[in-house]
Write a protein that holds these residues in place. Sequence first.
Motif, mmCIF file in Angstrom:
data_model
loop_
_atom_site.group_PDB
_atom_site.id
_atom_site.type_symbol
_atom_site.label_atom_id
_atom_site.label_comp_id
_atom_site.label_asym_id
_atom_site.label_seq_id
_atom_site.Cartn_x
_atom_site.Cartn_y
_atom_site.Cartn_z
ATOM 1 N N ALA A 135 0.819 -1.215 0.000
ATOM 2 C CA ALA A 135 0.000 0.000 0.000
ATOM 3 C C ALA A 135 0.853 1.265 0.000
ATOM 4 C CB ALA A 135 -0.941 0.002 1.207
ATOM 5 N N THR A 136 1.953 1.251 0.746
ATOM 6 C CA THR A 136 2.783 2.461 0.863
ATOM 7 C C THR A 136 4.062 2.383 0.036
ATOM 8 O OG1 THR A 136 4.023 1.613 2.759
ATOM 9 C CG2 THR A 136 1.981 2.833 3.227
ATOM 10 N N GLY A 137 4.444 1.187 -0.374
ATOM 11 C CA GLY A 137 5.681 1.016 -1.123
ATOM 12 C C GLY A 137 6.914 0.880 -0.256
ATOM 13 N N ALA A 138 6.741 0.880 1.055
ATOM 14 C CA ALA A 138 7.877 0.742 1.970
ATOM 15 C C ALA A 138 8.431 -0.676 1.909
ATOM 16 C CB ALA A 138 7.451 1.063 3.393
ATOM 17 N N VAL A 139 9.758 -0.781 1.831
ATOM 18 C CA VAL A 139 10.431 -2.082 1.826
ATOM 19 C C VAL A 139 11.541 -2.038 2.866
ATOM 20 C CG1 VAL A 139 11.717 -3.772 0.483
ATOM 21 C CG2 VAL A 139 9.949 -2.397 -0.631
ATOM 22 N N LEU A 140 11.500 -2.971 3.802
ATOM 23 C CA LEU A 140 12.521 -3.070 4.845
ATOM 24 C C LEU A 140 13.334 -4.337 4.635
ATOM 25 C CD1 LEU A 140 10.392 -2.115 7.980
ATOM 26 C CD2 LEU A 140 11.831 -0.629 6.577
ATOM 27 N N ASP A 141 14.648 -4.211 4.687
ATOM 28 C CA ASP A 141 15.561 -5.342 4.562
ATOM 29 C C ASP A 141 16.392 -5.460 5.833
ATOM 30 O OD1 ASP A 141 14.914 -6.144 1.897
ATOM 31 O OD2 ASP A 141 16.050 -4.431 1.148
ATOM 32 N N ASP A 142 17.161 -6.521 5.917
ATOM 33 C CA ASP A 142 18.021 -6.778 7.090
ATOM 34 C C ASP A 142 17.212 -6.719 8.381
ATOM 35 O OD1 ASP A 142 20.205 -6.948 5.380
ATOM 36 O OD2 ASP A 142 20.581 -4.799 5.525
ATOM 37 N N LEU A 143 15.988 -7.204 8.315
ATOM 38 C CA LEU A 143 15.086 -7.138 9.456
ATOM 39 C C LEU A 143 15.474 -8.187 10.486
ATOM 40 C CD1 LEU A 143 11.406 -6.431 9.338
ATOM 41 C CD2 LEU A 143 12.088 -8.448 10.578
ATOM 42 N N ARG A 144 15.508 -7.779 11.736
ATOM 43 C CA ARG A 144 15.746 -8.683 12.859
ATOM 44 C C ARG A 144 14.729 -8.357 13.938
ATOM 45 N NH1 ARG A 144 18.508 -12.327 15.336
ATOM 46 N NH2 ARG A 144 19.082 -12.173 17.522
ATOM 47 N N LEU A 145 14.089 -9.392 14.459
ATOM 48 C CA LEU A 145 13.054 -9.210 15.465
ATOM 49 C C LEU A 145 13.180 -10.323 16.493
ATOM 50 C CD1 LEU A 145 10.400 -7.800 16.375
ATOM 51 C CD2 LEU A 145 9.198 -9.382 14.854
ATOM 52 N N ASP A 146 13.117 -9.953 17.771
ATOM 53 C CA ASP A 146 13.168 -10.927 18.858
ATOM 54 C C ASP A 146 12.065 -10.578 19.840
ATOM 55 O OD1 ASP A 146 14.030 -13.018 20.466
ATOM 56 O OD2 ASP A 146 15.604 -11.843 21.428
ATOM 57 N N ILE A 147 11.069 -11.459 19.941
ATOM 58 C CA ILE A 147 9.918 -11.246 20.826
ATOM 59 C C ILE A 147 9.872 -12.380 21.836
ATOM 60 C CG2 ILE A 147 7.404 -11.101 20.969
ATOM 61 C CD1 ILE A 147 7.379 -10.076 18.127
ATOM 62 N N VAL A 148 9.648 -12.027 23.106
ATOM 63 C CA VAL A 148 9.539 -13.013 24.171
ATOM 64 C C VAL A 148 8.157 -12.889 24.792
ATOM 65 C CG1 VAL A 148 10.466 -13.752 26.394
ATOM 66 C CG2 VAL A 148 12.008 -12.902 24.639
ATOM 67 N N GLY A 149 7.505 -14.032 24.990
ATOM 68 C CA GLY A 149 6.182 -14.054 25.611
ATOM 69 C C GLY A 149 6.205 -14.812 26.914
ATOM 70 N N ASP A 150 5.442 -14.317 27.883
ATOM 71 C CA ASP A 150 5.317 -14.984 29.176
ATOM 72 C C ASP A 150 3.892 -14.806 29.670
ATOM 73 O OD1 ASP A 150 5.868 -16.344 31.518
ATOM 74 O OD2 ASP A 150 6.718 -14.601 32.515
ATOM 75 N N ARG A 151 3.127 -15.867 29.569
ATOM 76 C CA ARG A 151 1.714 -15.893 29.969
ATOM 77 C C ARG A 151 0.906 -14.866 29.195
ATOM 78 N NH1 ARG A 151 1.150 -18.482 35.592
ATOM 79 N NH2 ARG A 151 3.221 -19.393 35.804
#
Length: 75
Positions: A35-51
């Motif tokens: 929709a916006t044309g935005a492109v992100l590369d070299d993406l790194r994501l770390d999510i931690v869940g607890d309950r």
Amino acid sequence: VSGRFALDAAVTGTVAAPAASGRLTVTNGSYENFATGAVLDDLRLDIVGDRDRLAIREFSARERGCRRCCARFKT
């Protein structure tokens, strides 16, 4: 979203009161918003869940075609 995904999750408790926890890590990722044309590369994501909580431990990405455009967040 594309990249390498690693998920380590567990569910304990009872059927009436489940308790989930775990971690999701994305490395070498790429995201494209058509929709916006935005492109992100070299993406790194770390999510931690607890309950009943999720915490973003790390997020970083670079906008394609922009040498100086990047975002980083780490706790």
